[in-house]
Scaffold this motif. Structure first.
Motif, PDB file in Angstrom:
ATOM      1  N   LYS A   1       0.855  -1.194   0.000  1.00 13.22           N
ATOM      2  CA  LYS A   1       0.000   0.000   0.000  1.00 13.22           C
ATOM      3  C   LYS A   1       0.891   1.244   0.000  1.00 13.22           C
TER       4      LYS A   1
ATOM      5  N   ASN B   1       0.975   5.621  -0.302  1.00  9.72           N
ATOM      6  CA  ASN B   1       0.202   6.866  -0.381  1.00  9.72           C
ATOM      7  C   ASN B   1       0.675   7.648  -1.614  1.00  9.72           C
ATOM      8  N   LYS B   2       0.061   8.772  -1.895  1.00 13.59           N
ATOM      9  CA  LYS B   2       0.346   9.516  -3.118  1.00 13.59           C
ATOM     10  C   LYS B   2       1.803   9.991  -3.141  1.00 13.59           C
ATOM     11  N   ARG B   3       2.298  10.511  -2.033  1.00  9.22           N
ATOM     12  CA  ARG B   3       3.669  11.010  -2.030  1.00  9.22           C
ATOM     13  C   ARG B   3       4.670   9.871  -2.283  1.00  9.22           C
ATOM     14  N   GLN B   4       4.419   8.726  -1.658  1.00 11.49           N
ATOM     15  CA  GLN B   4       5.324   7.587  -1.859  1.00 11.49           C
ATOM     16  C   GLN B   4       5.315   7.144  -3.327  1.00 11.49           C
ATOM     17  N   ARG B   5       4.118   7.122  -3.903  1.00 17.11           N
ATOM     18  CA  ARG B   5       4.018   6.718  -5.300  1.00 17.11           C
ATOM     19  C   ARG B   5       4.750   7.723  -6.210  1.00 17.11           C
ATOM     20  N   ASP B   6       4.586   9.031  -5.923  1.00 19.57           N
ATOM     21  CA  ASP B   6       5.259  10.048  -6.733  1.00 19.57           C
ATOM     22  C   ASP B   6       6.779   9.918  -6.623  1.00 19.57           C
TER      23      ASP B   6
ATOM     24  N   ASN C   1       7.916   6.972  -8.688  1.00 22.68           N
ATOM     25  CA  ASN C   1       7.876   7.296 -10.125  1.00 22.68           C
ATOM     26  C   ASN C   1       9.053   8.194 -10.502  1.00 22.68           C
TER      27      ASN C   1
END
Length: 370
Positions: free
Chosen positions: A339, A341-346, A349
């Motif tokens: 799982k 969060n948005k910051r981790q995903r950014d 990437n």
């Protein structure tokens, strides 16, 4: 069908002495006796050997055989002969079958002596469960045992004794039995003294004539540090009771080690698998790693791969004999977050863009194009 020559049957010459005849018979009787040799034809061969010996060992029969051959011993022959004669275990001529087969199996007198003499009791086995850590570090346990202990008053004799009148102290009696080969003598345990060769005249007041007492005692047993699953500890004299004043057997305590939820033992080495995030594996870190002796700090270098194994020297099990310690091997289980969060995903990437096309998978594919 013509009978085989008696001399040829025993493998001796016609001038053989009585001692040579006896020696040849003993050898062949042991070889072909049906109680020993179960091969087809052995029984028939044994009868031939016995028939030849019965004639040749007797001076009168031998002289008649030398003059007239087999005809003198056929049914209706002028000597009455051997035909149809059975044999007895008391012996043929001056040879006793009990002596022959007693010596063949190691000596009858020695076996009889062992039977009526002191005999050590059998060893026994019991299992004790201990925890994984107690097997590593050692532990003292208390065992409550119930066993038969030799009476200290009569020393296992059961009281004052005298020689058995039925067997004369030998512990056995001879009995005649009708077998396929005729009447034979056999050796049996004396029914009066039970094979001890002694009769108790006055029973011991401490044990009631049994020669032993059932006791309940507690024993402190040391589980040595480093013992492994299945290894045994011996308690001398705590096994089954002996007979005729013989000592007790021993009690062997087999250690059954319970499994540990995390540590795995392989000989004197310990294996442990610890979780590690893929970020710590990539960047490197220091972690506290449990050992069987406490926690230690392990440095994880950057770029560590899931297949890497780290060795903690001397952090394994101490050998019971050499006192040299084994090692602990630390296996890594790289954890990938399921799982984000948005910051981790950014951030991931962004990392992917920085990595470009030089990824592990691209290198893997390029290897097949060469």
């Amino acid at each position: 069908m013509a009978k085989k020559d008696y001399y040829e049957t025993l493998g001796i010459s016609k001038s053989a002495s009585k001692d040579e005849i006896k020696a040849a018979y003993r050898k062949l009787a042991k070889q072909y006796h049906p109680d020993i040799n179960k091969a087809p034809g052995a029984e028939a061969k044994f009868k031939e050997v016995q028939e030849a010996y019965d004639v040749l060992y007797d001076d009168n029969k031998r002289a008649t055989y030398d003059q007239f051959g087999h005809a003198a011993f056929e049914q209706g022959g002028n000597q009455g002969g051997f035909g149809g004669q059975g044999f007895s275990g008391a012996g043929f001529g001056d040879i006793n079958l009990d002596d022959i087969f007693g010596s063949f199996f190691g000596g009858g007198s020695r076996r009889r002596s062992a039977r009526r003499g002191p005999r050590r009791g059998e060893d026994q086995l019991m299992r004790v469960k201990v925890s994984f850590m107690d097997a590593i570090n050692g532990k003292n346990i208390t065992l409550n045992l119930t066993y038969d202990e030799m009476c200290t008053s009569c020393h296992g004799e059961g009281g004052t004794t005298s020689t058995c009148s039925q067997c004369g102290g030998t512990g056995y009696v001879m009995a005649q039995k009708n077998t396929f080969f005729g009447m034979m003598q056999s050796q049996e345990t004396c029914p009066l003294c039970g094979g001890s060769g002694k009769i108790i005249n006055s029973r011991c007041s401490s044990c009631g004539g049994k020669g032993y007492n059932k006791v309940k005692k507690s024993f402190d047993v040391k589980i040595p540090a480093g013992i492994n699953n299945g290894q045994q500890i011996r308690l001398a004299g705590k096994g089954s009771r002996g007979t005729n004043g013989g000592e007790n057997g021993d009690l062997y305590i087999e250690v059954v080690t319970q499994a540990h939820p995390n540590f795995k033992r392989d000989g004197n080495d310990i294996h442990l698998t610890i979780p590690l995030s893929f970020v710590d594996a990539s960047l490197g870190t220091e972690v506290e790693v449990p050992t069987v002796y406490g926690s230690v700090t392990l440095k994880i270098p950057s770029g560590t791969q899931p297949s890497q194994v780290f060795k903690l020297k001397g952090k394994g099990v101490i050998d019971m004999r050499s006192h040299e310690p084994g090692d602990q091997f630390v296996h890594l289980e790289i954890k990938t977050p399921d799982k984000l969060n948005k910051r981790q995903r950014d951030l991931l990437n962004e990392f992917k863009k920085e990595e470009g096309n030089d990824t592990w998978f691209s290198r893997f594919k390029n290897a097949f194009r060469r």
